[in-house]
Write a protein that holds these residues in place. Structure first.
Motif, PDB file in Angstrom:
ATOM      1  N   ALA A 246       0.819  -1.210   0.000  1.00  0.00           N
ATOM      2  CA  ALA A 246       0.000   0.000   0.000  1.00  0.00           C
ATOM      3  C   ALA A 246       0.856   1.264   0.000  1.00  0.00           C
ATOM      4  CB  ALA A 246      -0.933  -0.001   1.208  1.00  0.00           C
ATOM      5  N   GLY A 247       2.075   1.187   0.533  1.00  0.00           N
ATOM      6  CA  GLY A 247       2.948   2.357   0.552  1.00  0.00           C
ATOM      7  C   GLY A 247       3.311   2.840  -0.834  1.00  0.00           C
ATOM      8  N   LEU A 248       3.219   1.962  -1.835  1.00  0.00           N
ATOM      9  CA  LEU A 248       3.531   2.344  -3.213  1.00  0.00           C
ATOM     10  C   LEU A 248       2.443   3.217  -3.823  1.00  0.00           C
ATOM     11  CD1 LEU A 248       4.859  -1.106  -4.500  1.00  0.00           C
ATOM     12  CD2 LEU A 248       6.192   0.822  -3.629  1.00  0.00           C
ATOM     13  N   SER A 249       1.333   3.389  -3.130  1.00  0.00           N
ATOM     14  CA  SER A 249       0.244   4.215  -3.655  1.00  0.00           C
ATOM     15  C   SER A 249       0.585   5.698  -3.637  1.00  0.00           C
ATOM     16  CB  SER A 249      -1.027   3.972  -2.839  1.00  0.00           C
ATOM     17  OG  SER A 249      -0.841   4.401  -1.491  1.00  0.00           O
ATOM     18  N   GLY A 250       1.602   6.099  -2.867  1.00  0.00           N
ATOM     19  CA  GLY A 250       1.948   7.515  -2.751  1.00  0.00           C
ATOM     20  C   GLY A 250       1.015   8.284  -1.840  1.00  0.00           C
ATOM     21  N   ILE A 251       0.166   7.592  -1.099  1.00  0.00           N
ATOM     22  CA  ILE A 251      -0.803   8.221  -0.203  1.00  0.00           C
ATOM     23  C   ILE A 251      -0.250   8.196   1.219  1.00  0.00           C
ATOM     24  CG2 ILE A 251      -3.195   8.178   0.598  1.00  0.00           C
ATOM     25  CD1 ILE A 251      -3.892   6.521  -1.864  1.00  0.00           C
TER      26      ILE A 251
ATOM     27  N   SER B  51      10.411  22.251  -3.051  1.00  0.00           N
ATOM     28  CA  SER B  51       9.583  21.362  -2.234  1.00  0.00           C
ATOM     29  C   SER B  51       8.180  21.239  -2.801  1.00  0.00           C
ATOM     30  CB  SER B  51       9.525  21.880  -0.791  1.00  0.00           C
ATOM     31  OG  SER B  51       8.671  21.085  -0.006  1.00  0.00           O
ATOM     32  N   MET B  52       7.603  22.373  -3.257  1.00  0.00           N
ATOM     33  CA  MET B  52       6.259  22.351  -3.824  1.00  0.00           C
ATOM     34  C   MET B  52       6.229  21.575  -5.138  1.00  0.00           C
ATOM     35  SD  MET B  52       5.256  26.329  -3.065  1.00  0.00           S
ATOM     36  CE  MET B  52       3.693  26.223  -3.928  1.00  0.00           C
ATOM     37  N   LEU B  53       7.251  21.742  -5.950  1.00  0.00           N
ATOM     38  CA  LEU B  53       7.287  21.043  -7.231  1.00  0.00           C
ATOM     39  C   LEU B  53       7.387  19.533  -7.025  1.00  0.00           C
ATOM     40  CD1 LEU B  53       7.411  21.326 -10.307  1.00  0.00           C
ATOM     41  CD2 LEU B  53       9.909  21.448 -10.118  1.00  0.00           C
ATOM     42  N   LEU B  54       8.238  19.131  -6.099  1.00  0.00           N
ATOM     43  CA  LEU B  54       8.386  17.705  -5.819  1.00  0.00           C
ATOM     44  C   LEU B  54       7.075  17.130  -5.282  1.00  0.00           C
ATOM     45  CD1 LEU B  54      10.248  15.246  -5.632  1.00  0.00           C
ATOM     46  CD2 LEU B  54      10.888  15.998  -3.334  1.00  0.00           C
ATOM     47  N   ALA B  55       6.424  17.857  -4.371  1.00  0.00           N
ATOM     48  CA  ALA B  55       5.147  17.398  -3.821  1.00  0.00           C
ATOM     49  C   ALA B  55       4.083  17.327  -4.900  1.00  0.00           C
ATOM     50  CB  ALA B  55       4.699  18.330  -2.696  1.00  0.00           C
ATOM     51  N   TRP B  56       4.104  18.293  -5.833  1.00  0.00           N
ATOM     52  CA  TRP B  56       3.109  18.309  -6.913  1.00  0.00           C
ATOM     53  C   TRP B  56       3.240  17.065  -7.780  1.00  0.00           C
ATOM     54  CZ3 TRP B  56       3.569  18.927 -12.358  1.00  0.00           C
ATOM     55  CH2 TRP B  56       2.355  19.194 -13.015  1.00  0.00           C
ATOM     56  N   PHE B  57       4.467  16.699  -8.108  1.00  0.00           N
ATOM     57  CA  PHE B  57       4.672  15.497  -8.915  1.00  0.00           C
ATOM     58  C   PHE B  57       4.200  14.251  -8.160  1.00  0.00           C
ATOM     59  CE2 PHE B  57       7.820  17.992 -11.439  1.00  0.00           C
ATOM     60  CZ  PHE B  57       7.301  17.716 -12.698  1.00  0.00           C
ATOM     61  N   LYS B  58       4.505  14.173  -6.865  1.00  0.00           N
ATOM     62  CA  LYS B  58       4.113  13.000  -6.086  1.00  0.00           C
ATOM     63  C   LYS B  58       2.605  12.935  -5.891  1.00  0.00           C
ATOM     64  CE  LYS B  58       8.416  12.252  -3.519  1.00  0.00           C
ATOM     65  NZ  LYS B  58       9.026  12.131  -2.177  1.00  0.00           N
ATOM     66  N   LEU B  59       1.975  14.089  -5.659  1.00  0.00           N
ATOM     67  CA  LEU B  59       0.525  14.106  -5.462  1.00  0.00           C
ATOM     68  C   LEU B  59      -0.202  13.722  -6.746  1.00  0.00           C
ATOM     69  CD1 LEU B  59       0.136  17.297  -3.250  1.00  0.00           C
ATOM     70  CD2 LEU B  59      -0.132  14.925  -2.540  1.00  0.00           C
ATOM     71  N   ARG B  60       0.335  14.117  -7.886  1.00  0.00           N
ATOM     72  CA  ARG B  60      -0.278  13.740  -9.158  1.00  0.00           C
ATOM     73  C   ARG B  60      -0.148  12.237  -9.422  1.00  0.00           C
ATOM     74  NH1 ARG B  60      -1.468  16.806 -13.465  1.00  0.00           N
ATOM     75  NH2 ARG B  60      -0.406  15.330 -14.847  1.00  0.00           N
ATOM     76  N   ALA B  61       0.823  11.604  -8.773  1.00  0.00           N
ATOM     77  CA  ALA B  61       1.060  10.173  -9.000  1.00  0.00           C
ATOM     78  C   ALA B  61       0.340   9.285  -7.981  1.00  0.00           C
ATOM     79  CB  ALA B  61       2.559   9.884  -8.958  1.00  0.00           C
TER      80      ALA B  61
ATOM     81  N   ASN C 163      -2.040   6.830  -6.340  1.00  0.00           N
ATOM     82  CA  ASN C 163      -2.719   5.765  -7.079  1.00  0.00           C
ATOM     83  C   ASN C 163      -3.488   4.886  -6.101  1.00  0.00           C
ATOM     84  OD1 ASN C 163      -3.539   3.809  -8.837  1.00  0.00           O
ATOM     85  ND2 ASN C 163      -1.513   3.396  -9.683  1.00  0.00           N
ATOM     86  N   LEU C 164      -4.750   4.678  -6.387  1.00  0.00           N
ATOM     87  CA  LEU C 164      -5.596   3.847  -5.536  1.00  0.00           C
ATOM     88  C   LEU C 164      -5.271   2.360  -5.681  1.00  0.00           C
ATOM     89  CD1 LEU C 164      -8.118   3.757  -3.632  1.00  0.00           C
ATOM     90  CD2 LEU C 164      -9.511   3.552  -5.696  1.00  0.00           C
ATOM     91  N   ALA C 165      -4.700   1.960  -6.818  1.00  0.00           N
ATOM     92  CA  ALA C 165      -4.522   0.539  -7.121  1.00  0.00           C
ATOM     93  C   ALA C 165      -3.708  -0.219  -6.063  1.00  0.00           C
ATOM     94  CB  ALA C 165      -3.887   0.380  -8.504  1.00  0.00           C
ATOM     95  N   PRO C 166      -2.499   0.244  -5.651  1.00  0.00           N
ATOM     96  CA  PRO C 166      -1.746  -0.525  -4.646  1.00  0.00           C
ATOM     97  C   PRO C 166      -2.496  -0.666  -3.321  1.00  0.00           C
ATOM     98  CG  PRO C 166      -0.318   1.047  -5.746  1.00  0.00           C
ATOM     99  CD  PRO C 166      -1.709   1.384  -6.156  1.00  0.00           C
ATOM    100  N   LEU C 167      -3.276   0.347  -2.967  1.00  0.00           N
ATOM    101  CA  LEU C 167      -4.029   0.292  -1.721  1.00  0.00           C
ATOM    102  C   LEU C 167      -5.065  -0.829  -1.769  1.00  0.00           C
ATOM    103  CD1 LEU C 167      -4.362   1.751   1.013  1.00  0.00           C
ATOM    104  CD2 LEU C 167      -6.084   3.197  -0.054  1.00  0.00           C
ATOM    105  N   LEU C 168      -5.756  -0.962  -2.905  1.00  0.00           N
ATOM    106  CA  LEU C 168      -6.750  -2.024  -3.045  1.00  0.00           C
ATOM    107  C   LEU C 168      -6.091  -3.379  -3.298  1.00  0.00           C
ATOM    108  CD1 LEU C 168      -9.568  -0.280  -5.131  1.00  0.00           C
ATOM    109  CD2 LEU C 168      -9.439  -0.630  -2.671  1.00  0.00           C
ATOM    110  N   ASP C 169      -5.009  -3.376  -4.060  1.00  0.00           N
ATOM    111  CA  ASP C 169      -4.299  -4.637  -4.298  1.00  0.00           C
ATOM    112  C   ASP C 169      -3.831  -5.263  -2.985  1.00  0.00           C
ATOM    113  OD1 ASP C 169      -4.646  -4.578  -7.011  1.00  0.00           O
ATOM    114  OD2 ASP C 169      -2.714  -3.653  -7.436  1.00  0.00           O
ATOM    115  N   ALA C 170      -3.399  -4.423  -2.049  1.00  0.00           N
ATOM    116  CA  ALA C 170      -2.953  -4.927  -0.749  1.00  0.00           C
ATOM    117  C   ALA C 170      -4.102  -5.556   0.034  1.00  0.00           C
ATOM    118  CB  ALA C 170      -2.322  -3.791   0.072  1.00  0.00           C
ATOM    119  N   ASN C 171      -5.346  -5.239  -0.349  1.00  0.00           N
ATOM    120  CA  ASN C 171      -6.518  -5.814   0.311  1.00  0.00           C
ATOM    121  C   ASN C 171      -7.109  -6.984  -0.462  1.00  0.00           C
ATOM    122  OD1 ASN C 171      -6.757  -4.407   2.703  1.00  0.00           O
ATOM    123  ND2 ASN C 171      -8.866  -3.823   2.335  1.00  0.00           N
ATOM    124  N   GLY C 172      -6.389  -7.465  -1.482  1.00  0.00           N
ATOM    125  CA  GLY C 172      -6.846  -8.640  -2.197  1.00  0.00           C
ATOM    126  C   GLY C 172      -7.509  -8.374  -3.525  1.00  0.00           C
ATOM    127  N   TRP C 173      -7.641  -7.109  -3.929  1.00  0.00           N
ATOM    128  CA  TRP C 173      -8.204  -6.798  -5.232  1.00  0.00           C
ATOM    129  C   TRP C 173      -7.159  -7.043  -6.316  1.00  0.00           C
ATOM    130  CZ3 TRP C 173     -12.947  -4.036  -6.562  1.00  0.00           C
ATOM    131  CH2 TRP C 173     -13.813  -3.860  -5.486  1.00  0.00           C
TER     132      TRP C 173
END
Length: 706
Positions: free
Chosen positions: A442-447, A618-628, A630-640
């Motif tokens: 889930a940590g790969l989701s960037g959230i 700092s803002m530019l780096l955060a902007w790139f990370k926030l745009r990336a 992804n919900l998929a790793p979070l759900l994949d970690a739950n068996g989806w």
């Protein structure tokens, strides 16, 4: 012509629209690569559990694309008005397709359900009507599952058989929800019962000198064997070495400890003492001189063994072995006793249960019940169709696309509640079984993720969730913080943060991050400097006190002459200080001069440029990370098995995490009587004025203006 699909853009990917029945009819033609998910778990979702069990046709705990396609195709074939799948909470009976034999069975079963519910005149069915299977399948009616219950028993003997097996915890759950037994369980019980009966019968062929007291003698022998063997072994050691007899008997210290107690055979534990007095003769008395705890048992065994030990007052090891040899056939028979539930029954109860007439009644009733299987399955198909009509559209909008999640119409089926913590609420919360394992993927989701342990004090229930922080900042978030979690049913849970996966939360947080880091660095350096000075002063004070004590103990010595004042040394120090101040002043003068040399409209632009020079990276780096994100790793970690990059944009993130705001029209008092008063701002303004005046004086501008 091929079906014309329609797509909408949300979450950074194209999602297919499923708001027309034609889309459902052609769903099996949709390329699997265009589905939002490939599979999802059956459990852990906020979705109707019975519907998920119908979808999971292979019972592997997962729902896949083919199973969804099969469910949609079956629902469409069962309806002559398939539009009811798109809306509504009830299934009109007129919508069932009666042009086929299966459809006619469905309609008949639906009417039977309504009749059992006392709603024979109703024209539609709802999920609430089929929720209680006990009303659809009453316990006193055959329901096709092959399980018979007490209510179905047609005779007292059959009822006694069923209740006996249920008491032995041999049972299955009937479709009515009542416990009963099936054919396999009954056959296994009968086999066990007959095996136990045969074993009992084989025991009648064993004859011993004890007659009817054989079992009692065997039980007494079993209870005494270890203690008697211990006694004869000790006697053999005493015969081997006479000096061993004393320590092998009870120690004097043991008896001394017993002498200070109120002795009672019932409560006193002296089993560690020998069975009788240890001697080289190796004879065990049967009457006097036996340990009080074993005396009655040994005496009773001697009475039963009178035929083997005639008129004996003591026995040796050979006599004891002779007794064991006589009872050996009985011991072997006892060892072969079947260890089954049937063997725990009284002989007369077991015999009644194994009665052939009663068993035949049971098998006949089971066959009659199984004969109703087709009709019962048709009733279950009605329940399945009702639930598909109510829930299938929600599943497609959480599986084929993520329309419900991105439209914020209502929580998605993978959202399991809302967490309130640190002045905000988080709506993207998922159940978690193993937080450490979940966090790796889930940590790969960037959230920014918070793993939280939840407890209900009233019931003692516990569970773990992961909450996604998608707005605000992480200023006061830390492991150990407490909050409140509300599950979808509205129940509140005490929540405690146990683990944090750190990622950017917002652009605003990134803007202030450099200044916060600088402030922390300055604060840390000041604290380190203060701590070092404090330690140095403490050390010097201790040394001074120690030196004073030494001086007080030694004779006074002639004070040394003071060192002469070194003018050159102090002149050098003042010169260095002057050079440092001059360098700082020159740098400040260059900055202020350059700033004052700008046109008035360029000054605010310069200030903005400086700010963005500091916060921009700092803002530019955060902007790139926030745009990336992804919900998929979070759900994949739950068996989806997510089939796309489901993005969480910055704007959408503010909808998933709500910050505390004052209601419109609220009145606010800005005066805080306990606020810390600080003159830092005044001193800063004064410093700026003095530096500016000094620079103007150095440039000659101040004299010119004056």
């Amino acid at each position: 012509m091929a079906h014309q699909w329609r797509f909408f853009r949300s979450g950074g990917f194209d999602q297919v629209r499923l708001d027309q029945i034609a889309d459902w009819q052609h769903l099996n033609e949709l390329d699997p690569k265009l589905w939002a998910a490939l599979s999802c778990p059956v459990k852990g979702l906020e979705f109707d559990a019975r519907t998920m069990s119908y979808l999971d046709t292979d019972n592997d705990g997962r729902v896949r694309i083919d199973e969804v396609k099969t469910a949609v195709a079956w629902a469409l074939s069962a309806l002559q008005q398939p539009q009811v799948l798109l809306s509504g909470d009830e299934l009109p009976l007129s919508a069932i397709n009666t042009s086929t034999e299966d459809g006619q069975k469905l309609l008949a079963s639906a009417k039977r359900i309504l009749q059992n519910l006392g709603k024979a005149d109703a024209s539609s069915l709802t999920v609430a009507d089929t929720a209680d299977m006990a009303q659809i399948f009453p316990a006193h009616q055959l329901n096709g599952d092959g399980i018979i219950t007490e209510e179905l028993a047609s005779s007292p003997e059959l009822k006694h058989l069923i209740t006996t097996l249920l008491a032995l915890e041999i049972s299955s759950v009937d479709r009515s929800g009542v416990l009963g037994i099936n054919q396999e369980q009954l056959e296994n019980f009968v086999a066990d019962g007959k095996a136990f009966t045969d074993w009992q019968q084989s025991g009648t062929d064993i004859s011993t000198v004890f007659g009817s007291g054989t079992d009692e003698a065997f039980q007494l022998l079993s209870a005494l064997d270890a203690k008697v063997t211990d006694y004869f072994t000790r006697c053999q050691l005493a015969a081997y070495d006479a000096s061993a007899a004393v320590p092998l008997n009870g120690a004097i210290e043991d008896y001394a400890a017993l002498s200070r107690q109120l002795l009672s055979q019932a409560t006193l534990d002296t089993s560690y003492l020998p069975l009788a007095h240890i001697s080289a003769e190796g004879t065990l008395p049967l009457e006097k001189g036996v340990h009080p705890h074993w005396a009655k048992v040994l005496s009773r065994l001697a009475e039963l063994a009178a035929a083997i030990w005639p008129a004996k007052t003591s026995i040796n090891a050979k006599d004891w072995q002779q007794l064991k040899d006589v009872l050996q056939p009985y011991a072997e028979w006892k060892a072969a006793q079947p260890a089954t539930k049937a063997s725990t029954l009284e002989p007369e109860v077991l015999a009644a249960c194994l009665n052939e007439a009663t068993l035949q009644q049971a098998y006949t009733l089971m066959a009659q019940d199984i004969s109703q299987q087709a009709e019962a399955e048709s009733v279950l198909d009605v329940d399945k169709l009702v639930r598909y009509q109510r829930y299938l559209r929600d599943l497609l909008r959480n599986f084929v696309n993520f329309e419900i999640f991105y439209s914020l119409e209502k929580p998605a089926i993978f959202q399991n509640g809302r967490l309130y913590l640190d002045g905000r609420s988080c709506d993207l919360c998922l159940n978690v079984n193993d937080a450490a394992k979940h966090a790796k993927l889930a940590g790969l989701s960037g959230i920014y993720l918070l793993y939280v342990d939840c407890v209900r004090s009233a019931t003692g229930e516990k569970k773990s969730i992961v909450a996604s922080m998608t707005a605000g900042d992480a200023g006061n978030l830390m492991v150990g913080r407490n909050g409140v979690f509300y599950d979808p049913t509205g129940q509140d849970w005490d929540a405690t943060v146990t683990q944090i996966v750190t990622n950017p939360i917002s652009i605003r947080e990134a803007f202030f991050t450099p200044y916060q880091r600088l402030g922390r660095m300055i604060s840390d350096q000041i604290q380190k400097f203060a701590a070092a000075k404090d330690k140095d002063i403490e050390a010097k004070s201790a040394a001074g006190v120690g030196g004073a004590a030494k001086i007080a103990e030694t004779p006074a010595a002639k004070p040394a002459a003071p060192a002469p004042f070194d003018v050159a040394k102090f002149a050098g120090i003042f010169a260095a200080i002057g050079l440092a101040i001059g360098a700082i002043g020159t740098a400040l003068a260059a900055v202020v001069t350059g700033f004052l040399g700008l046109v008035w409209w360029q000054m605010p632009l310069a200030l903005v440029g400086i700010i963005f020079f500091i916060s921009g990276p700092s803002m530019l780096l955060a902007w790139f990370k926030l745009r990336a994100r992804n919900l998929a790793p979070l759900l994949d970690a739950n068996g989806w098995a997510i089939n796309t990059n489901a993005k969480l944009s910055i704007k959408f993130g503010t909808k998933l995490t709500a910050l505390a705001i004052l209601p419109k029209g609220s009145k606010r008092t800005l005066t805080d009587p306990y606020e810390e008063k600080s003159n830092a701002g005044l001193w800063f303004i004064l410093l700026v004025i003095l530096v500016t005046a000094w620079v103007l004086w150095r440039q000659g501008l101040l004299a010119q203006w004056l």
